[in-house]
Design a protein around this motif. Structure first.
Motif, PDB file in Angstrom:
ATOM      1  N   ARG A   1     -23.928   1.167  41.822  1.00 56.20           N
ATOM      2  CA  ARG A   1     -25.131   1.882  41.394  1.00 56.20           C
ATOM      3  C   ARG A   1     -26.335   1.228  42.058  1.00 56.20           C
ATOM      4  O   ARG A   1     -26.498   0.004  41.992  1.00 56.20           O
ATOM      5  CB  ARG A   1     -25.254   1.849  39.871  1.00 56.20           C
ATOM      6  CG  ARG A   1     -26.359   2.721  39.322  1.00 56.20           C
ATOM      7  CD  ARG A   1     -26.197   2.935  37.811  1.00 56.20           C
ATOM      8  NE  ARG A   1     -27.213   3.842  37.309  1.00 56.20           N
ATOM      9  CZ  ARG A   1     -28.355   3.440  36.763  1.00 56.20           C
ATOM     10  NH1 ARG A   1     -28.608   2.158  36.615  1.00 56.20           N
ATOM     11  NH2 ARG A   1     -29.236   4.327  36.359  1.00 56.20           N
ATOM     12  N   ASN A   2     -27.171   2.042  42.683  1.00 56.25           N
ATOM     13  CA  ASN A   2     -28.338   1.513  43.417  1.00 56.25           C
ATOM     14  C   ASN A   2     -27.929   0.457  44.433  1.00 56.25           C
ATOM     15  O   ASN A   2     -28.589  -0.582  44.599  1.00 56.25           O
ATOM     16  CB  ASN A   2     -29.373   0.943  42.435  1.00 56.25           C
ATOM     17  CG  ASN A   2     -29.939   2.000  41.512  1.00 56.25           C
ATOM     18  OD1 ASN A   2     -30.067   3.168  41.887  1.00 56.25           O
ATOM     19  ND2 ASN A   2     -30.282   1.611  40.295  1.00 56.25           N
ATOM     20  N   ASN A   3     -26.797   0.721  45.114  1.00 57.06           N
ATOM     21  CA  ASN A   3     -26.272  -0.157  46.162  1.00 57.06           C
ATOM     22  C   ASN A   3     -25.874  -1.538  45.652  1.00 57.06           C
ATOM     23  O   ASN A   3     -25.838  -2.505  46.424  1.00 57.06           O
ATOM     24  CB  ASN A   3     -27.278  -0.299  47.312  1.00 57.06           C
ATOM     25  CG  ASN A   3     -27.430   0.985  48.097  1.00 57.06           C
ATOM     26  OD1 ASN A   3     -26.637   1.914  47.955  1.00 57.06           O
ATOM     27  ND2 ASN A   3     -28.454   1.059  48.924  1.00 57.06           N
ATOM     28  N   ARG A   4     -25.532  -1.621  44.376  1.00 62.68           N
ATOM     29  CA  ARG A   4     -25.082  -2.891  43.796  1.00 62.68           C
ATOM     30  C   ARG A   4     -23.865  -2.640  42.917  1.00 62.68           C
ATOM     31  O   ARG A   4     -23.790  -1.621  42.241  1.00 62.68           O
ATOM     32  CB  ARG A   4     -26.207  -3.543  42.966  1.00 62.68           C
ATOM     33  CG  ARG A   4     -27.408  -3.930  43.821  1.00 62.68           C
ATOM     34  CD  ARG A   4     -28.553  -4.451  42.997  1.00 62.68           C
ATOM     35  NE  ARG A   4     -29.684  -4.790  43.845  1.00 62.68           N
ATOM     36  CZ  ARG A   4     -30.833  -5.295  43.407  1.00 62.68           C
ATOM     37  NH1 ARG A   4     -31.015  -5.500  42.119  1.00 62.68           N
ATOM     38  NH2 ARG A   4     -31.813  -5.578  44.249  1.00 62.68           N
ATOM     39  N   MET A   5     -22.926  -3.588  42.950  1.00 57.78           N
ATOM     40  CA  MET A   5     -21.755  -3.487  42.092  1.00 57.78           C
ATOM     41  C   MET A   5     -22.169  -3.833  40.666  1.00 57.78           C
ATOM     42  O   MET A   5     -22.827  -4.846  40.420  1.00 57.78           O
ATOM     43  CB  MET A   5     -20.667  -4.440  42.574  1.00 57.78           C
ATOM     44  CG  MET A   5     -19.331  -4.228  41.896  1.00 57.78           C
ATOM     45  SD  MET A   5     -18.537  -2.667  42.334  1.00 57.78           S
ATOM     46  CE  MET A   5     -17.966  -3.015  43.988  1.00 57.78           C
ATOM     47  N   VAL A   6     -21.779  -2.968  39.720  1.00 57.70           N
ATOM     48  CA  VAL A   6     -22.231  -3.101  38.331  1.00 57.70           C
ATOM     49  C   VAL A   6     -21.030  -3.065  37.394  1.00 57.70           C
ATOM     50  O   VAL A   6     -20.158  -2.200  37.509  1.00 57.70           O
ATOM     51  CB  VAL A   6     -23.207  -1.959  37.963  1.00 57.70           C
ATOM     52  CG1 VAL A   6     -23.565  -2.018  36.478  1.00 57.70           C
ATOM     53  CG2 VAL A   6     -24.469  -2.047  38.810  1.00 57.70           C
TER      54      VAL A   6
END
Length: 316
Positions: free
Chosen positions: A124-129
């Protein structure tokens, strides 16, 4: 002017100047080779464009947002220098996209165990969450972790602790709420920002707390009293009936001391921070109870390292 015209014009001039058949054939072969090289470059460029599109589609399907600016050169001319420059750009872009894809796939594989436990792991938003359900971690309007919430956090901590690549990453604990205003808890947290921030803090504190030992602030345990001294037996007087030997007490199996209660995830506090977003970053609409439930969450966000940030920046 087309390449064909470029080829024909020198040939006409060559014939007019009285060059031999061999010279004419050599010139023709030279321009045929140039034409083939031009065609090969165009084919290589088309292949790289196709590869970039394929990788971009795959990453966007994973949740990575990419900018298309600078990636399309629909108005390329047939100039060889421009095509070579475009080919080099597409090759570099394809290599960058491949690195990003491999990194996200490696992270997702490392976090597969959390997915198997039922947690939501996504980009999400270029980040792993890693998304943790707020209603499982906390009661309504509360920042006190539930027993079930503690178990979930310990499982998450174990996965991170047992992998050096995950253990050394930087993380942000992000608290989120639905859009309903606080009522009973308004005096404590003031608003949804306050509630989301304190929940994120509680999760962070638990994840970095020592795994064993007394809870912080707990009173020290009192030492057990020493056993009373045993008086030696009296000597029997003459004529007295001998007393029966005291029966030996039955052996009592000593209960093993309970294992020290685990108090936290024992993760490195230098790698963790907390933030509260309140109701400002929903993942679904708040119009239904189900939607509001999904928005009440705590996320563990894997922050990108320097190399990842440079790669993503190069695509913007």
């Amino acid at each position: 002017m087309s390449l064909r015209a470029v080829v024909v014009l020198p040939l006409v001039l060559a014939l007019g100047c009285g060059h031999s058949e061999d010279e004419w054939q050599a010139q023709l072969s030279k321009y045929a080779a140039l034409e083939k090289k031009d065609s090969d470059t165009a084919a290589a460029l088309a292949a790289q464009q196709a590869k970039v599109k394929e990788l971009s589609d795959q990453l966007e399907g994973m949740g990575v947002k990419l900018s298309s600016e600078g990636s399309e050169k629909a108005k390329l001319t047939q100039d060889m220098a421009q095509m070579k420059a475009a080919l080099a750009e597409y090759q570099a872009r394809a290599e960058t996209l491949e690195r990003i894809k491999q990194r996200f796939e490696a992270l997702r594989k490392k976090l597969q165990k959390l997915t198997e436990l039922g947690l939501d792991v996504k980009i999400r938003n270029n980040r792993m969450v890693i998304s943790l359900p707020g209603d499982v971690l906390f009661g309504s309007g509360s920042d006190v972790l539930s027993g079930e919430g503690n178990k979930i956090l310990l499982q998450v901590a174990d996965v991170i602790q047992n992998d050096s690549a995950l253990r050394d990453r930087q993380y942000q604990v992000a608290g989120h709420t639905d859009d309903q205003p606080l009522k009973r808890a308004a005096d404590t947290f003031h608003d949804n920002w306050g509630l989301s921030l304190m929940r994120a803090r509680q999760v962070l504190v638990y994840l970095v707390a020592p795994a064993e030992g007394d809870k912080p602030g707990a009173a020290p345990k009192k030492a057990a009293p020493a056993p009373a001294p045993v008086a030696p037996p009296k000597a029997a007087a003459k004529g007295d009936k001998p007393e029966k030997a005291a029966e030996k007490p039955k052996a009592v199996a000593e209960k093993a001391a309970p294992e020290a209660e685990r108090q936290g995830g024992n993760l490195n506090s230098k790698h963790w921070s907390a933030s509260g977003y309140g109701q400002t970053d929903p993942i679904v609409n708040n119009d239904s109870p189900e939607g509001r439930k999904k928005n009440r969450r705590v996320e563990l966000v894997l922050m990108p390292d320097v190399e990842e940030m440079l790669d993503l920046k190069s695509l913007l």
